[in-house]
Design a protein around this motif. Structure first.
Motif, mmCIF file in Angstrom:
data_model
loop_
_atom_site.group_PDB
_atom_site.id
_atom_site.type_symbol
_atom_site.label_atom_id
_atom_site.label_comp_id
_atom_site.label_asym_id
_atom_site.label_seq_id
_atom_site.Cartn_x
_atom_site.Cartn_y
_atom_site.Cartn_z
ATOM 1 N N THR A 160 -8.633 -3.134 -4.207
ATOM 2 C CA THR A 160 -8.979 -4.147 -5.102
ATOM 3 C C THR A 160 -7.791 -5.347 -5.153
ATOM 4 N N VAL A 161 -7.944 -6.269 -5.775
ATOM 5 C CA VAL A 161 -6.771 -7.052 -5.776
ATOM 6 C C VAL A 161 -5.199 -6.479 -6.520
ATOM 7 N N GLU A 162 -6.279 -5.819 -7.938
ATOM 8 C CA GLU A 162 -4.902 -5.721 -8.846
ATOM 9 C C GLU A 162 -4.144 -4.158 -8.252
ATOM 10 N N LEU B 242 -3.793 -4.073 -5.014
ATOM 11 C CA LEU B 242 -2.659 -4.686 -4.050
ATOM 12 C C LEU B 242 -1.216 -5.685 -4.353
ATOM 13 N N GLY B 243 -1.961 -5.835 -6.029
ATOM 14 C CA GLY B 243 -1.041 -6.323 -6.435
ATOM 15 C C GLY B 243 0.637 -5.348 -7.529
#
Length: 99
Positions: free
Chosen positions: A2-4, A6-7
């Motif tokens: 997810t983008v989270e 990845l962050g």
């Protein structure tokens, strides 16, 4: 991923490096390799039809092997009763046994 996630795993600086890399190399490199592989196959085949019993070169023949691809395993050939008997007799003779 997810983008989270990845962050949490990637810094902004690394993300910017990947953006630049993909803009410069990305898909274009793979497409370029396929294009050149097709040219190599065409050059090797020439205008001729391959001789009987052989096949024409394909673009895939000139691409690097994918190390993550599943291996192609041919199914085993069936063994006949006579072949099995001959193998057993040969093994027995090697072991010094009489048949």
């Amino acid at each position: 991923m997810t983008v989270e996630e990845l962050g949490r795993r990637m810094s902004c600086e690394e993300f910017e490096h990947w953006k630049v890399f993909m803009a410069e190399e990305g898909v274009v490199a793979a497409a370029s390799m396929r294009f050149h592989a097709s040219l190599l196959a065409a050059a090797h085949n020439g205008p001729c039809v391959p001789p009987r019993g052989t096949k024409a070169w394909r673009a895939a023949d000139f691409l690097p092997h994918d190390p993550w691809a599943e291996p192609v395993i041919a199914p085993p050939k069936p063994v006949t009763r006579d072949q099995r008997r001959a193998a057993i007799e040969a093994a027995a003779q090697r072991a010094g046994m009489e048949t």
